[in-house]
Scaffold this motif. Sequence first.
Motif, short mmCIF file in Angstrom:
data_model
loop_
_atom_site.label_atom_id
_atom_site.label_comp_id
_atom_site.label_asym_id
_atom_site.label_seq_id
_atom_site.Cartn_x
_atom_site.Cartn_y
_atom_site.Cartn_z
N LEU A 59 -2.64 -15.91 10.45
CA LEU A 59 -2.35 -16.90 11.48
C LEU A 59 -0.89 -16.78 11.88
O LEU A 59 -0.04 -16.47 11.05
CB LEU A 59 -2.61 -18.31 10.94
N ARG A 61 2.83 -17.93 12.84
CA ARG A 61 3.72 -18.95 12.28
C ARG A 61 3.92 -20.15 13.22
O ARG A 61 3.90 -21.29 12.78
CB ARG A 61 5.07 -18.32 11.94
N VAL A 64 0.78 -22.31 13.12
CA VAL A 64 0.63 -22.94 11.80
C VAL A 64 1.61 -24.09 11.64
O VAL A 64 1.26 -25.16 11.16
CB VAL A 64 0.80 -21.89 10.67
N TYR A 68 0.63 -27.98 11.06
CA TYR A 68 1.17 -28.73 9.93
C TYR A 68 1.81 -30.03 10.40
O TYR A 68 1.56 -31.10 9.86
CB TYR A 68 2.18 -27.87 9.17
N PHE A 107 -7.25 -23.57 8.49
CA PHE A 107 -6.63 -22.85 7.39
C PHE A 107 -7.66 -22.22 6.46
O PHE A 107 -7.48 -21.12 5.98
CB PHE A 107 -5.72 -23.78 6.57
#
Length: 114
Positions: A59, A61, A64, A68, A107
């Motif tokens: 994935l 960055r 992600v 998050y 994820f």
Amino acid sequence: MDYKTARSFLIHQGTSSDSNTDAFLMRLKQRKPPIPGQVTTILLALKVVFEGLRTASALDRELVYSLYLLSFEGRQHFEAGIQAGVDWPPLLKEDLKRISRAVKSIFAGVWHSD
């Protein structure tokens, strides 16, 4: 909605900046409720991204990090608002759980609907 649009939308919604005041995370940080339809669009984008990355071995960055922020910091801003006496929309707590489950699914590579 295609993958590219969904990815861009999620990054925009999870990014905190003064020029991005209507982004989901910024609204929560400012103790404002989401714009009507904003959570629904986030959930749709999360599903599109999940489908687009189902077979991916890695994935990126930027995505992600935004995911998050949406799931973890979104919840933190919500809780801070409760402590400050903010009267959040009644379904926002459940919406944040749905966002977190969808991020977890991305994820894990397996859709979690529980």
